[in-house]
Each structure stands twice: as C-alpha cells, then as structure tokens.
Design an enzyme around this catalytic site. Sequence first.
Site, PDB file in Angstrom:
ATOM      1  N   GLU A 168       0.829  -1.213   0.000  1.00 12.28           N
ATOM      2  CA  GLU A 168       0.000   0.000   0.000  1.00 12.28           C
ATOM      3  C   GLU A 168       0.869   1.270   0.000  1.00 12.28           C
ATOM      4  O   GLU A 168       0.415   2.336   0.416  1.00 12.28           O
ATOM      5  CB  GLU A 168      -0.937  -0.017   1.217  1.00 12.28           C
ATOM      6  CG  GLU A 168      -1.964  -1.139   1.157  1.00 12.28           C
ATOM      7  CD  GLU A 168      -2.903  -1.113   2.355  1.00 12.28           C
ATOM      8  OE1 GLU A 168      -2.494  -1.618   3.413  1.00 12.28           O
ATOM      9  OE2 GLU A 168      -4.003  -0.561   2.235  1.00 12.28           O
ATOM     10  N   SER A 212      -6.211  -2.520   1.376  1.00  9.60           N
ATOM     11  CA  SER A 212      -6.542  -2.024   0.028  1.00  9.60           C
ATOM     12  C   SER A 212      -6.896  -3.164  -0.922  1.00  9.60           C
ATOM     13  O   SER A 212      -6.758  -3.035  -2.136  1.00  9.60           O
ATOM     14  CB  SER A 212      -5.392  -1.188  -0.559  1.00  9.60           C
ATOM     15  OG  SER A 212      -5.216  -0.008   0.198  1.00  9.60           O
ATOM     16  N   SER A 213      -7.301  -4.296  -0.390  1.00  6.85           N
ATOM     17  CA  SER A 213      -7.680  -5.499  -1.143  1.00  6.85           C
ATOM     18  C   SER A 213      -6.516  -6.144  -1.886  1.00  6.85           C
ATOM     19  O   SER A 213      -6.732  -7.048  -2.716  1.00  6.85           O
ATOM     20  CB  SER A 213      -8.813  -5.209  -2.148  1.00  6.85           C
ATOM     21  OG  SER A 213      -9.938  -4.683  -1.496  1.00  6.85           O
ATOM     22  N   ALA A 266     -24.169  -8.555   0.790  1.00  8.32           N
ATOM     23  CA  ALA A 266     -24.584  -7.550   1.786  1.00  8.32           C
ATOM     24  C   ALA A 266     -24.208  -6.157   1.331  1.00  8.32           C
ATOM     25  O   ALA A 266     -23.384  -5.981   0.428  1.00  8.32           O
ATOM     26  CB  ALA A 266     -23.893  -7.851   3.115  1.00  8.32           C
ATOM     27  N   SER A 324     -11.168  10.156   0.891  1.00 10.13           N
ATOM     28  CA  SER A 324     -11.304   8.868   1.595  1.00 10.13           C
ATOM     29  C   SER A 324     -12.492   8.896   2.555  1.00 10.13           C
ATOM     30  O   SER A 324     -12.909   9.948   3.031  1.00 10.13           O
ATOM     31  CB  SER A 324     -10.043   8.555   2.409  1.00 10.13           C
ATOM     32  OG  SER A 324      -8.956   8.312   1.573  1.00 10.13           O
TER      33      SER A 324
END
Length: 353
Positions: free
Chosen positions: A16, A186-187, A221, A321
């Site tokens: 990241e 951040s996946s 969801a 953000s």
Amino acid sequence: MSKLRVGLLFGGRSGEHEVSIISARAIAQALSLEENANKYAVLPFYIQKDGVWQAGEVAQQVLTSGVPQEPLSTTPNLWQFPPETEEVDLWFPVLHGPNGEDGTIQGLLTLMQVPFVGSGVLGSATGMDKIAMKMAFAQAGLSQVKYKAVTRAEVWSNPCVFPKLCDDIEATLGYPCFVKPANLGSSVGIAKVRSRQELETALDNAATYDRRIIVEAGVVAREVECAVLGNDHPKASVIGEITFNSDFYDYETKYTPGKADLFIPANLPDVVAQQIQEMALQAFAAVDAAGLSRVDFFYVEATGEIFINEINTLPGFTSTSMYPQLWANSGITFVQLVDQLIQLAIERHSPVS
Ligand SMILES: Nc1ncnc2c1ncn2[C@@H]1O[C@H](COP(=O)(O)OP(=O)(O)OP(=O)(O)O)[C@@H](O)[C@H]1O
Ligand SMILES: C[C@@H](N)C(=O)O
Ligand SMILES: [Mg+2]
Ligand SMILES: [Mg+2]
C-alpha cells in the site's frame, strides 16, 4: 510560541506504498492550513520500498509529486536514520499495511520515546492481522462471517495435505469464498473464488504475500463503514456506505475515480446505524486501538444481520477517503481532524500525573 515539529512518515515497505503517499500529501496540506499553520511545522520522512528512510528534499519531492522514489540498487543501510529524526517532537505515521500499520513502526517510535499518532504496538498488530483481529472480535461477542485460518506451510505442504485443506474449506465455507493474506489492506492479494481451481490458485497467490492466510465465507450484503476517533473514550461517526458495480471492492475499484460511490450518511434505519456505531466502538476497544480507526461492516438488509468485517487502524486518508469524509459529515473538518489526532497523541503519551 514555537511550532510543534511533526514528523510525517509515509511510503513504507508495503503493497500500500502508493496509497500512503497520497494519504500523507492530504495530511501535510491540512497541517499547513488555518490555525494548524501556526501550531505545526511538517517534517516529511519518506520510507522507500526497500525500507530506507529519506528526509528533506527527497521526501518533500515524493510528497509533492506523489511519485515513489525508486530505491538505489546498492545495499541499503537500514539503520541510518536521517539527522532530521532528532528534530521531531511528534510522529504522524501515515503508513498502511505491513511494516507501518502492524505495530513494527509503532514499536520503533515507542523506543524513541517520542509521542505518535494512532494505535500502539498491540492495537496495530491485532488490528492488522485478520486472524488475530477476528479472535479479538469473537471474544468481544461481535458477529462475523464464518472463516478458516490457514498457514503458508499448509498451502505449500506436500501434495497429500493441500487437497485435504481445500476439501475442508469447501465443506465448511463453500463458494463463493474470499481468500486474503492476513496482513494487508486495500484489497491487495484478495480473491473471490467460485471453484476448486480458483481456490487453489488464490491460496497459492495469498501465500506469496503472507505466512498467514484467512479464508472467509462470502456474504451478499451492503458495505458500510464507521469512523472512530479518540483514546479511552472514543466517538463513532455517522455511517457511510460504498456502492460499486465490480465483483467486489477490489484495489482498482477503490482507487480509480468514478468506480465506487460513497453515500454519507448511509440510508439506514436509526436503530441499525446505532448498532453499527456501538459495534465499531467495541471493535476499537477489542483490539486496543487508539487515536483513529475505520471499522468496516456487512449489512444484510433482508435479515437485519450486521457482520463486522475488519478494523483499519490507519485508514486511507486522502481528501476523498471515507475516514475524513465521515468526520466532515459528523461536524469535524479535515483540518480540525488532523489537529485532534495530534492532540490525542499528546494526551495518550503524557506521563500519568
Ligand atoms: N466475507 C466477505 N464476503 C463478501 N465480500 C467480502 C468478504 N470479505 C471481503 N469482501 C470484499 O472484499 C473487500 C476487501 O476486503 P477487506 O476489507 O477485508 O480487505 P482490506 O484489504 O483489508 O481492505 P481495506 O482497504 O479496507 O483495508 C470488501 O470491501 C468486500 O468488497
Ligand atoms: C488504506 C486502506 N487499507 C484503508 O483501510 O483505507
Ligand atoms: Mg483493511
Ligand atoms: Mg476493508
């Protein structure tokens, strides 16, 4: 009155790295605006991808341009900190992921005996490692999806063990499931898998990032997030929701403008919003976080279930953000927010009278 010299730490040895530079740039700007300009002087410290610290012009250049500096090919001297380090009155780590959000830098700063923004060693480490984090959440009674902790050793084991591991995941979690390196953000390294072949590939890939891996049952969801601010008596912000068209909230969706929409406050019944806020505060306490965190949730509208997904003790902090926007919608501007975080750091590190 002399200004407090704030050492802004960014970059870092993490997947990241780029996100950290953008977060730090927004924070540096907020520290130079309005009343903050009279109170704080920013000293930038850039940690290259190889772990070398740079201060002064090099760090300022990366902050201004947003472009990482490529490490030199010579062997880095990791223990040579820039002389400016000694001038710092307070550290503001804006590092995401391993070697920054995980307690390592927090340990170093603790040893330096200089106050710093955010969680200490325990809160950072527990918040970063998704397996430790989930154990702390379970102990606090917070609902979460079913998961299985896996080690790199199991994934890269002999050919008899690996198929049994995959059988077990299929039987207990089913498809789709999410394979994640335990210590990242951040996946990065996360995959949504729908078949045996995808599962095997995803486990192998996650093992290249981390010794520790987590596999979670997939849930359909709404994705909602809550910001927390404070030390021993933290506050929860309004709730925000993220929507997107991609398969899940992956790196590209997070950081490509226009790929995701944020709705603040989220359109939720008051009772649901309150429950999420309470869960966010419980999660903050459960991992021993301090200063700031963003807590991510899954809300299954049809059943009313709320599952906690994770806590981020150093959430993304660009001007767009979720974390600063949640506070802006809760009455605290970006400029006030960075000021409050510094004041919380001073409060937390003051000797007990
Ligand atoms: N169990 C799950 N069920 C459904 N979707 C999931 C699940 N786990 C993760 N996801 C999807 O993957 C995204 C990233 O997951 P997660 O928040 O755990 O990763 P991260 O890398 O820590 O992200 P962040 O940038 O918030 O730190 C989620 O926002 C969601 O879209
Ligand atoms: C920076 C990223 N891990 C976030 O939580 O926003
Ligand atoms: Mg995260
Ligand atoms: Mg998340």
